[in-house]
Design a protein around this motif. Structure first.
Motif, PDB file in Angstrom:
ATOM      1  N   PRO A 239       2.100  16.426  -1.914  1.00  0.00           N
ATOM      2  CA  PRO A 239       3.246  15.628  -2.361  1.00  0.00           C
ATOM      3  C   PRO A 239       2.864  14.198  -2.742  1.00  0.00           C
ATOM      4  O   PRO A 239       3.404  13.643  -3.710  1.00  0.00           O
ATOM      5  CB  PRO A 239       4.179  15.651  -1.140  1.00  0.00           C
ATOM      6  CG  PRO A 239       3.875  16.956  -0.475  1.00  0.00           C
ATOM      7  CD  PRO A 239       2.394  17.149  -0.663  1.00  0.00           C
ATOM      8  N   THR A 240       1.938  13.587  -2.008  1.00  0.00           N
ATOM      9  CA  THR A 240       1.518  12.221  -2.333  1.00  0.00           C
ATOM     10  C   THR A 240       0.797  12.171  -3.667  1.00  0.00           C
ATOM     11  O   THR A 240       1.040  11.282  -4.498  1.00  0.00           O
ATOM     12  CB  THR A 240       0.621  11.673  -1.218  1.00  0.00           C
ATOM     13  OG1 THR A 240       1.320  11.722   0.030  1.00  0.00           O
ATOM     14  CG2 THR A 240       0.214  10.238  -1.506  1.00  0.00           C
ATOM     15  N   GLU A 241      -0.096  13.128  -3.909  1.00  0.00           N
ATOM     16  CA  GLU A 241      -0.816  13.171  -5.187  1.00  0.00           C
ATOM     17  C   GLU A 241       0.142  13.452  -6.342  1.00  0.00           C
ATOM     18  O   GLU A 241       0.003  12.883  -7.428  1.00  0.00           O
ATOM     19  CB  GLU A 241      -1.909  14.239  -5.128  1.00  0.00           C
ATOM     20  CG  GLU A 241      -3.044  13.893  -4.172  1.00  0.00           C
ATOM     21  CD  GLU A 241      -3.947  15.074  -3.875  1.00  0.00           C
ATOM     22  OE1 GLU A 241      -5.047  14.853  -3.344  1.00  0.00           O
ATOM     23  OE2 GLU A 241      -3.540  16.228  -4.160  1.00  0.00           O
ATOM     24  N   ALA A 242       1.125  14.308  -6.101  1.00  0.00           N
ATOM     25  CA  ALA A 242       2.114  14.589  -7.145  1.00  0.00           C
ATOM     26  C   ALA A 242       2.918  13.340  -7.474  1.00  0.00           C
ATOM     27  O   ALA A 242       3.254  13.097  -8.641  1.00  0.00           O
ATOM     28  CB  ALA A 242       3.049  15.710  -6.683  1.00  0.00           C
ATOM     29  N   ALA A 243       3.226  12.537  -6.464  1.00  0.00           N
ATOM     30  CA  ALA A 243       3.964  11.298  -6.700  1.00  0.00           C
ATOM     31  C   ALA A 243       3.158  10.338  -7.570  1.00  0.00           C
ATOM     32  O   ALA A 243       3.686   9.725  -8.508  1.00  0.00           O
ATOM     33  CB  ALA A 243       4.311  10.634  -5.363  1.00  0.00           C
ATOM     34  N   ALA A 244       1.873  10.211  -7.266  1.00  0.00           N
ATOM     35  CA  ALA A 244       1.018   9.333  -8.068  1.00  0.00           C
ATOM     36  C   ALA A 244       0.898   9.850  -9.496  1.00  0.00           C
ATOM     37  O   ALA A 244       0.964   9.080 -10.466  1.00  0.00           O
ATOM     38  CB  ALA A 244      -0.358   9.224  -7.419  1.00  0.00           C
ATOM     39  N   ALA A 245       0.754  11.162  -9.650  1.00  0.00           N
ATOM     40  CA  ALA A 245       0.656  11.744 -10.985  1.00  0.00           C
ATOM     41  C   ALA A 245       1.939  11.532 -11.775  1.00  0.00           C
ATOM     42  O   ALA A 245       1.907  11.334 -12.999  1.00  0.00           O
ATOM     43  CB  ALA A 245       0.345  13.241 -10.880  1.00  0.00           C
TER      44      ALA A 245
END
Length: 428
Positions: A239-245
């Motif tokens: 979820p954190t990586e998806a937010a950054a993306a």
């Protein structure tokens, strides 16, 4: 139990006196340390405040807030709403369904109810009035439909709940889809009844060629939920990586493809997102400190012992949970209610055998209701500011939606498979 009463009494007194919410959370925690746990060294306060928010999952919050600001200020939100309108706008009361569907679509890329109110209100409120919807109903629908943003992933509320309880954020996101659809369906029934009652006209008929054109027009906008949700559910992103993306994608699409984002606007949007992030993290830090002392005092065990003494089972417990959150939602902001009530109630829920994902949906829907309940529902004031309408006018139109929320809350509370079926299907 004395500590619990002291904390509650102090917090209520400070609320009545008009103190800021971070003080309402922080002062009772410091008092608990001084008067009940004086033997603890003072650096514990700093350790719990700083260490409490030192969690990688929480990094998703500033990214999703920034992505929401970028999309609400640019073209992505408008194109998603236009797509929804092309699919359902031709029906009787179609613009009302567009508000619901558009809010869910915007929520699927923002995770923020206030941002959804602001973005949707400017776009659809004039069209609702032109179609024949009453003013109060229109205002109520704009303010209420944004609640789905707290359930439809990526939801900031679900991220905070997962951080507090250790529940899987990915599972919570999947469960949120089903809960959000239930709430959207209840609102759609209200729209159908109001359209029939007020003689609302149907929108212009849309041909399939026009719908395909709307899909192409929204193609880049549709990439956002595909990246966020597809990346999380396939395991490609956390979820954190998806937010950054999502932030990188939003900047690219708005600046390069749609050419609606200038460097100056990016600076202003980032500044707004930073302020919103700071407010949330201050609350999280002080809420974590208060939670530490609540846990140290074994408040959950005392609540469980009391419920056992009065022979209250999980059904009564969940009713108590709903009442507690509904009352709290009337007077304090949603994140604060989450930080105050989840620490003592979550261990009791697990002791009763309630699934953490199911309990998360109950809590989040309660938080959603708190966004629109007077006197201090946040979405009421956002809608008032966005649309230039008196808060009391919006409140007068909100009550049918509060009742609809309570119906959806009862269904989700006492039919657990609504919350657990999809996560078990996806993740096993």
């Amino acid at each position: 139990m004395i500590l619990l009463f002291a904390v509650i009494a102090t917090a209520v007194l400070m609320l009545v006196c008009g103190f800021e919410m971070f003080l309402v959370l922080g002062v009772p925690a410091i008092m608990a340390k001084q008067f009940f746990y004086g033997s603890l060294p003072d650096p514990v306060i700093v350790q719990k405040v700083v260490g409490g928010i030192n969690h990688s999952t929480l990094l998703a919050i500033p990214f999703f807030i920034l992505a929401a600001e970028l999309m609400g200020d640019g073209q992505i939100a408008r194109r998603l709403t236009g797509l929804v309108q092309s699919l359902v706008g031709h029906r009787k009361g179609g613009i009302g369904y567009t508000v619901i569907g558009g809010s869910m679509a915007f929520g699927s890329v923002s995770g923020s109810a206030p941002a959804t109110v602001a973005a949707m209100g400017r776009m659809v409120y004039p069209e609702m009035r032109a179609a024949g919807f009453r003013e109060k109903f229109s205002l109520g629908l704009v303010a209420s439909s944004a609640e789905t943003a707290l359930l439809i992933p990526p939801s900031i509320t679900l991220i905070i709940y997962g951080w507090m309880t250790g529940a899987s954020v990915a599972r919570l996101f999947v469960a949120g889809i089903a809960a959000g659809l239930v709430l959207g369906l209840v609102f759609a029934i209200l729209v159908a009844v109001e359209a029939r009652r007020s003689g609302v006209s149907a929108g212009p008929q849309t041909s399939w060629s026009e719908r395909f054109a709307a899909i192409r027009h929204a193609g880049w906008a549709l990439g956002m939920p595909l990246i966020i949700l597809g990346g999380i559910y396939t395991g490609f992103f956390t979820p954190t990586e998806a937010a950054a993306a999502s932030v990188v994608y939003a900047i690219f699409v708005e600046s390069v493809v749609f050419r609606s984002l200038t460097f100056r606007r990016l600076f202003e949007i980032t500044e707004r997102a930073a302020i919103s992030t700071a407010i949330i993290f201050i609350l999280l830090a002080l809420g974590g400190l208060l939670s530490y002392f609540i846990t140290l005092a074994q408040v959950p065990n005392q609540i469980l012992a009391f419920l056992a003494a009065v022979d209250a089972g999980p059904i009564i417990f969940l009713l108590v949970v709903n009442v507690a959150f509904l009352i709290a939602g009337m007077f304090i902001d949603p994140n604060s209610a989450l930080l105050i009530l989840v620490p003592p109630l979550y261990p009791v829920a697990t002791a009763f055998g309630i699934d953490p994902i199911h309990f998360g949906m109950i809590v989040t829907l309660n938080i959603s209701v708190g966004m629109i309940t007077p006197p201090f529902g946040l979405d009421l004031f956002v809608a008032s500011s966005t649309l230039g309408k008196p808060v009391m006018t919006i409140i007068s139109g909100i009550w049918p939606f509060v009742i609809a929320n309570l119906v959806a809350l009862a269904v989700i509370t006492y039919v657990p498979p609504i919350s657990t079926f999809l996560p078990n299907l996806v993740f096993g």
